[in-house]
Design an enzyme around this catalytic site. Sequence first.
Site, mmCIF file in Angstrom:
data_model
loop_
_atom_site.group_PDB
_atom_site.id
_atom_site.type_symbol
_atom_site.label_atom_id
_atom_site.label_comp_id
_atom_site.label_asym_id
_atom_site.label_seq_id
_atom_site.Cartn_x
_atom_site.Cartn_y
_atom_site.Cartn_z
ATOM 1 N N ALA A 137 3.138 -8.015 9.243
ATOM 2 C CA ALA A 137 4.202 -7.090 8.824
ATOM 3 C C ALA A 137 4.766 -6.362 10.030
ATOM 4 O O ALA A 137 4.846 -6.956 11.110
ATOM 5 C CB ALA A 137 3.678 -6.147 7.758
ATOM 6 N N ALA A 140 1.564 -4.828 12.559
ATOM 7 C CA ALA A 140 0.309 -5.535 12.775
ATOM 8 C C ALA A 140 0.287 -6.863 12.036
ATOM 9 O O ALA A 140 1.114 -7.111 11.160
ATOM 10 C CB ALA A 140 -0.822 -4.658 12.239
ATOM 11 N N ASP A 288 4.079 4.932 1.475
ATOM 12 C CA ASP A 288 4.761 3.680 1.822
ATOM 13 C C ASP A 288 4.545 2.597 0.761
ATOM 14 O O ASP A 288 4.109 1.478 1.089
ATOM 15 C CB ASP A 288 4.223 3.212 3.184
HETATM 16 N N1 LIG Z 1 -7.761 -5.458 2.949
HETATM 17 C C1 LIG Z 1 -6.851 -6.436 2.836
HETATM 18 N N2 LIG Z 1 -7.099 -7.522 2.077
HETATM 19 C C2 LIG Z 1 -6.179 -8.494 1.956
HETATM 20 N N3 LIG Z 1 -4.962 -8.502 2.554
HETATM 21 C C3 LIG Z 1 -4.646 -7.445 3.330
HETATM 22 C C4 LIG Z 1 -5.563 -6.357 3.510
HETATM 23 N N4 LIG Z 1 -4.960 -5.460 4.336
HETATM 24 C C5 LIG Z 1 -3.741 -5.957 4.629
HETATM 25 N N5 LIG Z 1 -3.522 -7.140 4.031
HETATM 26 C C6 LIG Z 1 -2.302 -7.976 4.118
HETATM 27 O O1 LIG Z 1 -1.706 -7.775 5.391
HETATM 28 C C7 LIG Z 1 -0.371 -7.277 5.277
HETATM 29 C C8 LIG Z 1 -0.080 -6.345 6.447
HETATM 30 O O2 LIG Z 1 -0.984 -5.259 6.453
HETATM 31 P P1 LIG Z 1 -0.471 -3.783 6.546
HETATM 32 O O3 LIG Z 1 0.480 -3.539 5.448
HETATM 33 O O4 LIG Z 1 -1.631 -2.880 6.619
HETATM 34 O O5 LIG Z 1 0.305 -3.856 7.963
HETATM 35 P P2 LIG Z 1 1.545 -3.036 8.540
HETATM 36 O O6 LIG Z 1 2.076 -3.792 9.700
HETATM 37 O O7 LIG Z 1 1.122 -1.630 8.767
HETATM 38 O O8 LIG Z 1 2.557 -3.060 7.349
HETATM 39 P P3 LIG Z 1 3.946 -2.281 7.175
HETATM 40 O O9 LIG Z 1 4.945 -3.198 7.707
HETATM 41 O O10 LIG Z 1 3.961 -2.125 5.705
HETATM 42 O O11 LIG Z 1 3.826 -0.980 7.920
HETATM 43 C C9 LIG Z 1 -0.322 -6.635 3.900
HETATM 44 O O12 LIG Z 1 1.007 -6.648 3.406
HETATM 45 C C10 LIG Z 1 -1.250 -7.550 3.099
HETATM 46 O O13 LIG Z 1 -0.567 -8.702 2.672
HETATM 47 MG MG LIG Z 2 2.204 -2.913 5.152
#
Ligand SMILES: Nc1ncnc2c1ncn2[C@@H]1O[C@H](COP(=O)(O)OP(=O)(O)OP(=O)(O)O)[C@@H](O)[C@H]1O
Ligand SMILES: [Mg+2]
Length: 459
Positions: A137, A140, A288
Site C-alpha cells: 500500500a 509499506a 483510516d
Molecule cells: N495482520 C495482517 N494480516 C493479513 N494481511 C495484512 C495484515 N496487515 C496488513 N495486511 C495487508 O497489507 C496491506 C497493507 O498494510 P497496511 O494497511 O498496514 O499498510 P500501509 O502502507 O500503512 O497502508 P495505507 O496505504 O492504508 O496507509 C493491507 O491492506 C492488508 O491487505
Molecule cells: Mg493500509
Amino acid sequence: MARVQRREARQRLYRASRIGTTFARIYLGTKTQQFLDRASIESEAQKTKRWSRFHRRSGQQIYAAATELRGFILKGCQFLGARADILPPEYIQALSTLQDQVPPHDFGEIRSQIELELRAPLETVFRDFSKESVAAASLAQVHLAQLPNGEPVAVKVQYPEIEELVHSDLANLRALFKAVGLLERDFDLIPLMEELGHHIPLELDFVHEGINAEKISEFFKDRDDIHVPRIHWETTSRRLLVSDYISGMKISDVEAIDRAGLDRSQIMQSLAEAYCEQIFVHGFFHADPHPGNLMVRPIPGDKTRGQIVFLDFGLAKQLPPDFRKNFLGLVSSLISGDSEAMSANLLDLGFETRDQSRDSLEKISSALIQLSRRLRHQTYLDPEAIKEASQELPRLIRENPIVRIPEHLVLLARVIALLSGLGRTLSVKLDMLALILPYAALGVSRTSPGNETTRPPSE
Ligand SMILES: Nc1ncnc2c1ncn2[C@@H]1O[C@H](COP(=O)(O)OP(=O)(O)OP(=O)(O)O)[C@@H](O)[C@H]1O
Ligand SMILES: [Mg+2]
C-alpha cells in the site's frame, strides 16, 4: 548536505509538476467533454459511453501518477478510491487497487530494509519468509512469514525511501495551502494543515502504530465481532511491524462476502457500532477506515456472523476531553432537534461562518436537523441525496459559508466520509439515529467529561 537539499528540491519540483500536469489533463478533458455535451449531436447512450471512456482513462492516469509518486499523493488517491458515494464507478475501479495492490518493491531492497531493522539475517528470525508480498500500500508492503514456533505472521516493511517522500509532500502541501490561502482569504486552512502536519510523520513510526493497535484492541476485548491482530513486539521496530497474520476478505469485496453467506447489514452495523464506541466512549479512534484497512471473516466459532478485522493503526486520533464533550453535545442536540443548543455546540467546537454570527449557525443547525431526519435510514451521504433532502442547507452555506472547521474534526470528517463510501459499496442502509442514540445520551447525562470508561446505557 547541500547536495541532499538540492536533490530534495528537485524531487519536490518533479512531484509538483507531475501532479500539476495530471490535474491539468483531466481538468481540460472534462471541459472538452462538457463542450461535446453541449454540441448535442449524440444519443444519450453515446454520451454515457463517451463519459465512461473519459472517466476510465482519467482513472488510469491518476493510478499511474499515484503508483509512481507514492507517499502522501497515493494516500490522497486511496481516499478518493474509497468514495463510491461521490465518484463514478470507473474511478473506483481504477483507484481502489491502490488500497492494497500497489506494485511491490524488489525483494532485495525489502530484505535489506528488514535486516537493517532486525539487525540480524532474516533466516535467523523467521522459519519461513515468502518473497512475494501479500499486499502493498502507500507506506509499506506486507509479507507472510512464519515464526520459529510455526505461527503465521504478517511482516509490514516500510518502503526504504518513504520518509523523504512524505516530507517532500508535506512541504508541497504547505506551499499549496499557502497559495490557496492567498486566493481564498475567507477560508482558514491552517487547522487542516496543522492536523495533517501532526499526524502524517507519526504514521512512519510503526512502534507508535503498534501502541495504537493495542489500545483499540483493549476497547473490544469483550466483543467477538471486532478483532485487532496481536502485535509481536520482539520483532517490531520503527520501520518493521510484525502482527498475527489474518486471512480474510477485503470489506469491499461484496461478492466474496455474499459467497461466504455473511450478512452485509450486520457487518456495517458492527463497524458503525465500533466507531461509535471508539469516538463517543473512548475519544480515541482508528482514523483510516478505507477498505484496504478493513477485513472481514466469519467469527471463529460462529460462522453465521461476520467479524471486522481492523488493520493499519498508523493514523489514529485522540480527541481532547472538552472537544469530545462538545461533540457529544452536538450529536445529542442534533437528535433531540434543539437548534439553539446545537449552534452553541458548533460555536464551542470552533466553527465559524463568514459573518461570525450565532444566528447563522442556528439557521445551519435547523437545516442540519431537518436533513438528518430525512436521511435517517441512509448510511451514505451522497450529494444527490443531500440535494434532494434539503435545498435549504446548500443555500445557507452559499450565502454565509463556514470559514473555519476545527482541526480536531478533520479526521472525524475523514472517517464519516470513508464509512459513507463503504455504506454505498455494501449497499446497506442502517437507522443511523437509532444507532447513535444510546451514545448521544452520554452527552446529556455525563458528569465527568474526561472519564474514559463511561459506557452507553443499554437500550
Ligand atoms: N495482520 C495482517 N494480516 C493479513 N494481511 C495484512 C495484515 N496487515 C496488513 N495486511 C495487508 O497489507 C496491506 C497493507 O498494510 P497496511 O494497511 O498496514 O499498510 P500501509 O502502507 O500503512 O497502508 P495505507 O496505504 O492504508 O496507509 C493491507 O491492506 C492488508 O491487505
Ligand atoms: Mg493500509
